[in-house]
Design an enzyme around this catalytic site. Structure first.
Site, PDB file in Angstrom:
ATOM      1  N   CYS A 111       0.790  -1.504  -0.046  1.00  0.00           N
ATOM      2  CA  CYS A 111      -0.356   0.218   0.730  1.00  0.00           C
ATOM      3  C   CYS A 111       0.743   1.274   0.044  1.00  0.00           C
ATOM      4  O   CYS A 111       0.345   2.330  -0.390  1.00  0.00           O
ATOM      5  CB  CYS A 111      -1.109   0.031   1.166  1.00  0.00           C
ATOM      6  SG  CYS A 111      -1.510  -1.301   1.065  1.00  0.00           S
ATOM      7  N   HIS A 251      -3.469   6.562   2.088  1.00  0.00           N
ATOM      8  CA  HIS A 251      -3.948   5.977   1.650  1.00  0.00           C
ATOM      9  C   HIS A 251      -5.523   4.863   2.186  1.00  0.00           C
ATOM     10  O   HIS A 251      -5.692   5.291   3.594  1.00  0.00           O
ATOM     11  CB  HIS A 251      -2.943   4.487   2.792  1.00  0.00           C
ATOM     12  CG  HIS A 251      -3.231   3.060   2.064  1.00  0.00           C
ATOM     13  ND1 HIS A 251      -4.066   2.458   1.003  1.00  0.00           N
ATOM     14  CD2 HIS A 251      -3.425   2.165   2.850  1.00  0.00           C
ATOM     15  CE1 HIS A 251      -4.448   1.770   1.340  1.00  0.00           C
ATOM     16  NE2 HIS A 251      -4.175   0.957   2.366  1.00  0.00           N
ATOM     17  N   ASN A 281      -9.993  -0.901  -0.369  1.00  0.00           N
ATOM     18  CA  ASN A 281      -8.892  -1.014   0.008  1.00  0.00           C
ATOM     19  C   ASN A 281      -8.030  -1.264  -1.238  1.00  0.00           C
ATOM     20  O   ASN A 281      -8.437  -2.516  -1.478  1.00  0.00           O
ATOM     21  CB  ASN A 281      -8.302  -1.864   1.180  1.00  0.00           C
ATOM     22  CG  ASN A 281      -6.417  -1.771   1.500  1.00  0.00           C
ATOM     23  OD1 ASN A 281      -5.991  -0.734   0.684  1.00  0.00           O
ATOM     24  ND2 ASN A 281      -6.665  -1.804   2.633  1.00  0.00           N
TER      25      ASN A 281
HETATM   26  O1  UT7 Z   1      -4.150  -1.562   3.252  1.00  0.00           O
HETATM   27  C1  UT7 Z   1      -2.477  -2.608   4.515  1.00  0.00           C
HETATM   28  C2  UT7 Z   1      -2.945  -1.068   5.418  1.00  0.00           C
HETATM   29  N1  UT7 Z   1      -4.270  -2.161   6.512  1.00  0.00           N
HETATM   30  C3  UT7 Z   1      -5.031  -1.919   7.039  1.00  0.00           C
HETATM   31  O2  UT7 Z   1      -4.241   0.150   7.568  1.00  0.00           O
HETATM   32  C4  UT7 Z   1      -6.016  -1.825   8.344  1.00  0.00           C
HETATM   33  C5  UT7 Z   1      -5.901  -2.251   9.675  1.00  0.00           C
HETATM   34  N2  UT7 Z   1      -6.968  -2.738  10.117  1.00  0.00           N
HETATM   35  C6  UT7 Z   1      -8.193  -2.464   9.910  1.00  0.00           C
HETATM   36  O3  UT7 Z   1      -8.069  -1.395   9.551  1.00  0.00           O
HETATM   37  C7  UT7 Z   1      -8.905  -2.807  11.526  1.00  0.00           C
HETATM   38  O4  UT7 Z   1      -8.187  -3.446  11.881  1.00  0.00           O
HETATM   39  C8  UT7 Z   1     -10.045  -4.118  10.555  1.00  0.00           C
HETATM   40  C9  UT7 Z   1     -11.150  -2.981   9.669  1.00  0.00           C
HETATM   41  C10 UT7 Z   1      -9.026  -4.799   9.968  1.00  0.00           C
HETATM   42  C11 UT7 Z   1     -10.522  -4.396  11.683  1.00  0.00           C
HETATM   43  O5  UT7 Z   1     -11.629  -4.098  12.156  1.00  0.00           O
HETATM   44  P1  UT7 Z   1     -10.728  -3.930  14.286  1.00  0.00           P
HETATM   45  O6  UT7 Z   1     -11.957  -2.987  14.793  1.00  0.00           O
HETATM   46  O7  UT7 Z   1      -9.791  -4.020  14.435  1.00  0.00           O
HETATM   47  O8  UT7 Z   1     -12.298  -5.189  14.264  1.00  0.00           O
HETATM   48  P2  UT7 Z   1     -10.870  -6.320  14.926  1.00  0.00           P
HETATM   49  O9  UT7 Z   1     -10.173  -7.772  14.703  1.00  0.00           O
HETATM   50  O10 UT7 Z   1     -10.263  -6.180  16.108  1.00  0.00           O
HETATM   51  O11 UT7 Z   1     -12.193  -7.471  15.245  1.00  0.00           O
HETATM   52  C12 UT7 Z   1     -13.299  -7.246  16.097  1.00  0.00           C
HETATM   53  C13 UT7 Z   1     -14.423  -8.165  15.838  1.00  0.00           C
HETATM   54  C14 UT7 Z   1     -14.602  -9.759  16.225  1.00  0.00           C
HETATM   55  O12 UT7 Z   1     -14.827 -11.068  16.564  1.00  0.00           O
HETATM   56  P3  UT7 Z   1     -15.077 -10.459  18.288  1.00  0.00           P
HETATM   57  O13 UT7 Z   1     -13.649 -11.769  18.447  1.00  0.00           O
HETATM   58  O14 UT7 Z   1     -14.872  -9.742  18.727  1.00  0.00           O
HETATM   59  O15 UT7 Z   1     -15.805 -11.651  18.197  1.00  0.00           O
HETATM   60  C15 UT7 Z   1     -13.596 -10.178  14.875  1.00  0.00           C
HETATM   61  O16 UT7 Z   1     -14.040 -11.507  14.962  1.00  0.00           O
HETATM   62  O17 UT7 Z   1     -14.980  -8.531  15.111  1.00  0.00           O
HETATM   63  C16 UT7 Z   1     -14.806  -9.989  14.423  1.00  0.00           C
HETATM   64  N3  UT7 Z   1     -15.213 -10.137  12.361  1.00  0.00           N
HETATM   65  C17 UT7 Z   1     -16.072  -9.549  12.149  1.00  0.00           C
HETATM   66  N4  UT7 Z   1     -17.631  -9.143  11.885  1.00  0.00           N
HETATM   67  C18 UT7 Z   1     -18.074  -9.213  10.829  1.00  0.00           C
HETATM   68  C19 UT7 Z   1     -13.751  -9.528  11.617  1.00  0.00           C
HETATM   69  N5  UT7 Z   1     -14.351  -9.318  10.826  1.00  0.00           N
HETATM   70  C20 UT7 Z   1     -15.428  -9.400  10.563  1.00  0.00           C
HETATM   71  C21 UT7 Z   1     -16.230  -8.940   9.220  1.00  0.00           C
HETATM   72  N6  UT7 Z   1     -18.246  -8.852  10.153  1.00  0.00           N
HETATM   73  N7  UT7 Z   1     -15.750  -8.554   8.075  1.00  0.00           N
END
Ligand code: UT7
Length: 324
Positions: A111, A251, A281
């Site tokens: 990215c 980004h 993204n």
């Molecule tokens: O392009 C390269 C650079 N990339 C980035 O900059 C990405 C940076 N990271 C992010 O944007 C975020 O961390 C994400 C969007 C990837 C994830 O968001 P988050 O708020 O960090 O969520 P999380 O990974 O902590 O997940 C929270 C919950 C989890 O469930 P539990 O363990 O709390 O029960 C996940 O299993 O959300 C769940 N989850 C989903 N639920 C519904 C993860 N993906 C999904 C989904 N739909 N698609």
């Protein structure tokens, strides 16, 4: 002498996939994806290749710049999802565009790739090795997604975006400074492994190709630390205040990252263009695509001060200060 952005171009595949479409594939919802990322729809390749997207974006960018393909001296393509392991996408693009004298090569930076590419093009131009360069980000990420992994497949889209840059004697315009770095110690946070070594002497059977994987929270924290830090580090020696910046083209990974950076930099959110709602993204294509959207609407203004910033796999990050 400075390197100026002469034009921008971009291309997206035809197929639009909504959050609701994805909720039929994996256990997710429109509400979760919107709230956690700001993404609503993304474009996904069905018939298009990475080369198709790159070629369309390049043609648009060259036309916008008023530069003929045969005048290009350098083609840098950032991609992690090209059609071939080799030849590089830049070589295919060089042939498809018909630019015989250009030096074409790929960089697999992810990215941050197009801002890295600008740094490379700037060095070539300042050294006199190039007069005109094409800096392209082109990704067909849908083929490296595990479409059963909800934590990844809802985030990314396919697309291409480019800058056409050239030399200018006017020092008050163009790329004023770029900082491009890596944080390799945390590289495991965003990976796609290649084939394992499997040959008659390794004793291993060939394993199936892996998909892209990410520790989202680790990358989120890295971005929120490195983006503001790199902007401050870049501007300080130039005596430019962050308040003087007209737009921050970051980004487009997550709206919450953009919000956090705006808050940390004490800048109004209006200075931070976003388009992840309709493209998701698109990795290396992200920064040129959002700038191209602004360019198409006549919203890039000569003399305005812009920050361009990419971050992701590596973990690599790169920030540029450009007077447009
Ligand atoms: O392009 C390269 C650079 N990339 C980035 O900059 C990405 C940076 N990271 C992010 O944007 C975020 O961390 C994400 C969007 C990837 C994830 O968001 P988050 O708020 O960090 O969520 P999380 O990974 O902590 O997940 C929270 C919950 C989890 O469930 P539990 O363990 O709390 O029960 C996940 O299993 O959300 C769940 N989850 C989903 N639920 C519904 C993860 N993906 C999904 C989904 N739909 N698609």
């Amino acid at each position: 002498m400075k390197t100026v952005i002469l034009g921008t171009g971009s291309a997206l595949p035809e197929k639009v996939v909504s959050n609701d479409d994805l909720s039929k594939l994996v256990d997710t919802s429109d509400e979760w994806i919107r709230q956690r990322t700001g993404i609503v729809t993304r474009h996904i390749c069905v018939n298009e290749t990475a080369l198709d997207l790159a070629l369309e974006a390049a043609k648009n960018g060259l036309e916008n710049a008023g530069v003929a393909p045969e005048d290009l001296d350098l083609i840098v393509v950032s991609t992690v999802s090209s059609d071939y392991r080799f030849p590089g996408l830049a070589c295919q693009l060089q042939e498809a565009l018909g630019c015989k004298k250009a030096m074409p090569f790929d960089i697999p930076v992810g990215c941050a790739g197009c801002v890295y590419g600008l740094d490379i093009a700037d060095a070539f131009i300042k050294s006199g090795k190039a007069k005109y360069a094409l800096v392209m980000g082109a990704e067909a990420l849908s083929k490296v997604m595990d479409w059963t992994d909800r934590s990844m497949c809802v985030l990314f889209g396919d697309g291409a975006g480019c800058f056409v840059v050239g030399a200018s004697e006017d020092d008050s315009r163009g790329i004023q400074a770029i900082l491009a770095r890596g944080e390799g110690a945390n590289g495991d946070a965003l990976v796609m492994k290649d084939r394992e070594i499997a040959n008659p002497w390794s004793g291993k059977k060939e394993a199936p190709l892996d998909y892209a994987k990410m520790d989202g929270q680790a990358v989120f924290k890295f971005a929120c630390k490195r983006v503001p830090e790199s902007i401050n580090e870049l501007l300080k020696p130039l005596g430019v205040s962050v308040d003087e910046i007209d737009k921050f083209f970051l980004h487009q990974a997550n709206y919450r990252i953009v919000e956090a950076v705006a808050r940390m930099m004490k800048q109004p959110i209006e200075k931070f263009p976003t388009n992840m709602d309709h493209v998701g993204n698109i990795s290396a294509a992200s920064v040129p695509r959002i700038m191209d959207e602004y360019n198409q609407q006549g919203l890039l203004k000569r003399g305005e001060k812009y920050i361009l910033c990419g971050f992701g796999a590596g973990l690599a990050y790169a920030t540029a200060y450009v007077v447009y």
